[in-house]
Design an enzyme around this catalytic site. Structure first.
Site, PDB file in Angstrom:
ATOM      1  N   CYS A 122      45.189  39.454  44.461  1.00 50.37           N
ATOM      2  CA  CYS A 122      44.973  40.889  44.558  1.00 50.37           C
ATOM      3  C   CYS A 122      43.775  41.251  43.699  1.00 50.37           C
ATOM      4  O   CYS A 122      43.335  40.457  42.868  1.00 50.37           O
ATOM      5  CB  CYS A 122      46.174  41.668  44.026  1.00 50.37           C
ATOM      6  SG  CYS A 122      47.677  41.401  44.979  1.00 50.37           S
ATOM      7  N   GLY A 135      41.891  40.703  48.725  1.00 52.60           N
ATOM      8  CA  GLY A 135      43.051  41.173  49.482  1.00 52.60           C
ATOM      9  C   GLY A 135      42.623  42.074  50.607  1.00 52.60           C
ATOM     10  O   GLY A 135      41.966  43.089  50.364  1.00 52.60           O
ATOM     11  N   ASN A 137      48.316  42.161  39.411  1.00 50.01           N
ATOM     12  CA  ASN A 137      47.791  40.959  40.054  1.00 50.01           C
ATOM     13  C   ASN A 137      48.525  39.768  39.446  1.00 50.01           C
ATOM     14  O   ASN A 137      48.580  39.641  38.224  1.00 50.01           O
ATOM     15  CB  ASN A 137      46.275  40.866  39.797  1.00 50.01           C
ATOM     16  CG  ASN A 137      45.625  39.649  40.439  1.00 50.01           C
ATOM     17  OD1 ASN A 137      44.576  39.204  40.015  1.00 50.01           O
ATOM     18  ND2 ASN A 137      46.232  39.098  41.476  1.00 50.01           N
ATOM     19  N   GLY A 138      49.061  38.887  40.310  1.00 47.81           N
ATOM     20  CA  GLY A 138      49.809  37.722  39.811  1.00 47.81           C
ATOM     21  C   GLY A 138      51.225  37.738  40.334  1.00 47.81           C
ATOM     22  O   GLY A 138      51.640  38.681  41.010  1.00 47.81           O
ATOM     23  N   TYR A 172      37.446  28.816  44.536  1.00 50.84           N
ATOM     24  CA  TYR A 172      37.524  29.406  45.864  1.00 50.84           C
ATOM     25  C   TYR A 172      37.620  30.938  45.893  1.00 50.84           C
ATOM     26  O   TYR A 172      36.913  31.591  46.649  1.00 50.84           O
ATOM     27  CB  TYR A 172      38.736  28.796  46.593  1.00 50.84           C
ATOM     28  CG  TYR A 172      39.093  29.454  47.903  1.00 50.84           C
ATOM     29  CD1 TYR A 172      38.230  29.364  48.992  1.00 50.84           C
ATOM     30  CD2 TYR A 172      40.271  30.176  48.056  1.00 50.84           C
ATOM     31  CE1 TYR A 172      38.535  29.981  50.194  1.00 50.84           C
ATOM     32  CE2 TYR A 172      40.587  30.788  49.259  1.00 50.84           C
ATOM     33  CZ  TYR A 172      39.722  30.683  50.320  1.00 50.84           C
ATOM     34  OH  TYR A 172      40.028  31.294  51.501  1.00 50.84           O
TER      35      TYR A 172
END
Ligand code: SF4
Length: 484
Positions: free
Chosen positions: A2, A28, A102-103, A260
């Protein structure tokens, strides 16, 4: 995966947050949300889709305020239900709050069960709602104290930004899995509130600072809580209490962010993502050289790696595959016939570059292997004489429980097959990966831990997780092939 973007003290907070989210769209594409604070009221707009489609000028004009918090989401926990779109907004102990996360929490099932037993009612299924409930029940005179308290209950990855009627808070878990950085706006007096001395920006990646013309200040550290007073712009820093059951307390920054996920123009934890990938390619060339005619990347993240590989191996670099950027994750595949064309929709070979050549094809990773196999077929059909695949990361053998959407173990190619079996499966002339040791050597001196460790997480390669909850999740996985 995210992205979070927040800012304070700007006359056009919603518009600036819109731009920030736009720069983070790669983190996202499923849904996005934006909340603004105006005269003590928090207004939120959330929807499924891309940032540019959700936030029309009309919608943005209905988000007044001088502080904003936004989020782009790709669901890894909790599914894609509308109730899970962030930021989540609620009244907590009489205060309006908006929360973005986020996570992934590895102990989310246990926390949710406990909260439900004590009467909590959930609207959605995402981890973030658990955090909101914990905040509502936490002791403490203000949200900063409550955040500190609940950080001791959360296990796994949590990068959080919380906007209240009076403050903006930003914190990173003790192991620092996900990036979060702090910036200030460059001076544009007409945009700012007259008496605000500091105009802060918080974002998942620094590429968003470039877009809104903000000046990078620093990364928010693992275990750090930043508190910005909205009345004065004063920014203070606090240390989160250490998480309870850590098997280790050194940072575990997600190395896949470097490989990535992050945009190549972002600086992650003090390192240029582009340069990191280029150096990976150089190291890969030294580790796995091959006699070939050309080095080509799998676009996009394979590009800097292929450039590094070509330079170090003194082979020519060429673009052999053209990527169509208009094929998103949400592309609908109504029939098997169209599904079969999926890769061709995304990647198209340049026959005049490929035909008759011995190719080194550089990619960032292999997960299930289905895409890699189809790419090789595409290259062979375009006339490639040999295909040597070089991967700029170690074999992905284990799932991620910290916020990256990886499949179960039984679906991971490198978990099921040996290197030579994979070479057969992918129909390549040779296949080589970067070693885990080389990856750890990539961490700069200043990021190294007191014991000389890299401070990078490598659980999806090694199967060694930092907490017992992740170890248990791994054991609970149905039909896992081998022990972790
Ligand atoms: S397990 Fe892999 S993808 Fe997940 S946080 Fe660690 S390095 Fe990143």
């Amino acid at each position: 995966m995210c992205g979070i973007f927040a800012l304070t003290h700007h006359r056009e907070a919603a518009h600036m947050a819109f731009l920030g989210l736009f720069a983070l769209q790669h983190r996202g594409q499923e849904s996005a949300g934006l909340s603004t604070l105006h005269k003590g009221q928090i207004t939120v707009h959330r929807d499924v889709g891309l940032v540019a489609d959700i936030f029309s000028p009309d919608i943005l004009s209905r988000l007044p305020g001088t502080a904003a918090l936004g989020h782009v989401r790709y669901s890894t926990a909790g599914g894609d239900a509308r109730a899970n779109i962030q930021p989540l907004a609620a009244r907590v102990n009489g205060q309006h709050v908006a929360l973005a996360h986020n996570g992934n929490l590895v102990n989310a099932p246990e926390l949710r069960e406990d909260l439900e037993r004590r009467g909590a009612i959930f609207q959605g299924t995402a981890d973030t709602e658990i955090i909101l409930h914990l905040l509502a029940q936490a002791p403490g005179a203000d949200m900063g104290a409550k955040l500190k308290h609940i950080s001791g209950l959360l296990e796994g990855a949590f990068t959080l930004v919380l906007m209240t009627q009076t403050h903006l808070y930003a914190c990173v878990d003790a192991l620092g899995y996900r990036p979060l950085s702090l910036a200030k706006f460059n001076h544009e007096p007409q945009s700012f509130l007259g008496d605000a001395p500091e105009c802060w920006v918080v974002a998942s990646e620094t590429c968003s600072f470039e877009l809104v013309n903000a000046r990078f200040e620093r990364d928010i550290l693992p275990g750090e809580l930043i508190e910005i007073e909205l009345a004065t712009g004063k920014c203070s820093t606090h240390v989160l209490p250490q998480v309870r059951s850590l098997a280790q307390s050194e940072p575990r920054r997600c190395v896949f962010e470097h490989i990535y996920f992050a945009r190549p123009d972002s600086y992650l934890w003090g390192q240029s993502t582009f340069l990191f990938r280029e150096t990976l390619g150089e190291k890969l060339a030294a580790q796995a050289p091959v006699d070939a005619d050309l080095v080509i990347p799998i676009p996009d993240s394979g590009v800097p790696m292929a450039m590094g590989y070509a330079r170090a191996s003194k082979l020519p670099y060429a673009v052999g595959l053209i990527r169509n950027h208009y094929v998103g994750r949400t592309f609908i595949e109504p029939t098997q016939t169209i599904r079969n064309f999926r890769l061709r929709l995304k990647l198209s070979p340049l026959r005049h570059v490929i035909e008759g050549k011995r190719l080194v094809v550089v990619d960032d990773s292999i997960v299930r292997g289905t895409t890699s196999r189809r790419i090789v077929e595409l290259l062979r059909e375009a006339g490639a004489k040999e295909v040597h695949m070089r991967i700029g990361s170690p074999p992905v053998k284990f799932p991620c429980f910290y916020g990256i959407d990886t499949p179960k173990r039984r679906e991971l190619l490198a978990q099921q097959m040996s290197l030579s079996e994979m070479r057969e499966e992918l129909q390549v002339d040779s296949l080589a990966y970067l070693s885990i040791d080389t990856l750890h050597q990539m961490a700069p001196q200043k990021q190294r831990t007191s014991e000389g460790g890299s401070g990078l997480c490598d659980s999806c390669f090694s199967g060694c997780y930092s907490d017992n909850f992740a170890q248990r999740r791994l054991r609970e996985e149905p039909n896992a092939l081998v022990g972790g």
